[in-house]
Design an enzyme around this catalytic site. Structure first.
Site, mmCIF file in Angstrom:
data_model
loop_
_atom_site.group_PDB
_atom_site.id
_atom_site.type_symbol
_atom_site.label_atom_id
_atom_site.label_comp_id
_atom_site.label_asym_id
_atom_site.label_seq_id
_atom_site.Cartn_x
_atom_site.Cartn_y
_atom_site.Cartn_z
ATOM 1 C CE1 TYR A 161 23.775 -30.894 11.608
ATOM 2 C CE2 TYR A 161 25.287 -29.070 12.211
ATOM 3 C CZ TYR A 161 24.008 -29.417 11.608
ATOM 4 O OH TYR A 161 23.163 -28.339 10.342
ATOM 5 N N GLY B 182 12.994 -33.793 1.292
ATOM 6 C CA GLY B 182 12.391 -32.470 1.467
ATOM 7 C C GLY B 182 11.111 -32.771 2.008
#
Length: 246
Positions: free
Chosen positions: A151, A17
């Protein structure tokens, strides 16, 4: 309806975050009156302020490098009940780096292995609160991403993990869901967003003809953590402006 998006007294942890989508989600929960702890890899939140477009107003910070497989457990043990866990960590390797073993392993460790490490570490904290977990994956988990096999594979794995944990943890009173963002300007996507020709080509493939924003993803995160989605679990919500419709 407003009351259903009031998180007063709720404890929120946002892994990753400290910047980008995770930071936008953290600030949205903070504005909804939650107590929010964010994590990042740097020793102090001040280390992000010059290098990244991050906002730590009203947030608590803890250093956490999820590539170390044991650190999430130590963080969870230092906390009380957690009402809402957001997993927004992620890396990518460009220039075909993910085709090599080192690049593949690095990306899989952060984008997939750490998701389970964090989930396992926080399980008891979520049980105490009858809480929810939301995993930020990517539309790359639903389509080919030619230059980034690790990914794409890791994000597809995260989508599958959301389904499995959604089923497994329902008996514990925990809802598990996910968000699959489309193209959002972050440090991971600068290879596209900071190159006008690539950006224009990308926008032509998005029906809404604009990039997403961290706030767009935050709206989905608030919904998935709220009573509005009390009968939703194991689902990954695609938030991509219609990109995957093409």
């Amino acid at each position: 309806m407003t009351d259903l998006l009031d998180f007063t007294g709720k404890s929120v942890v946002v892994i990753g975050g400290s910047s980008g989508i995770g930071n936008g989600i953290a600030q949205s929960f903070r504005r909804a009156a939650a107590q929010v702890l964010v994590t990042g890899t740097r020793p102090d939140e001040g280390d992000y302020l010059e290098a990244e477009d991050s906002d730590f107003t009203g947030l608590s910070y803890a250093q956490l490098n999820v590539s170390d497989r044991d650190v999430a457990a130590a963080l969870a043990e230092s906390l009380g009940p957690v009402d809402i866990l957001i997993q927004s960590q992620g890396i990518v390797r460009y220039s075909r780096g993910e085709f090599e073993r080192e690049g593949w392993d690095d990306v899989i460790d952060v984008n997939l292995n750490s998701v389970m490490d964090v989930a396992r570490a926080f399980h008891s904290r979520l049980v105490e609160a009858k809480g929810s977990m939301t995993v930020v994956s990517s539309v790359a988990g639903f389509k080919a991403n030619i230059g980034n096999p690790a990914y794409s594979a890791s994000k597809a794995g995260a989508v599958s993990l959301v389904k499995t944990l959604g089923a497994a943890w329902a008996r514990d009173g925990i809802r598990v869901n996910g968000i699959a963002p489309g193209l959002v300007p972050t440090k991971i996507t600068t290879v596209t967003t900071e190159h006008p020709e690539r950006l224009e080509g990308a926008l032509q493939r998005i029906p809404l003809r604009r990039l997403g924003s961290p706030e767009d993803m935050a709206g989905a995160a608030l919904f998935l953590a709220s009573p509005l989605s009390s009968y939703v679990t194991g689902h990954t919500l695609v938030v991509d402006g219609g990109l995957t419709l093409q």
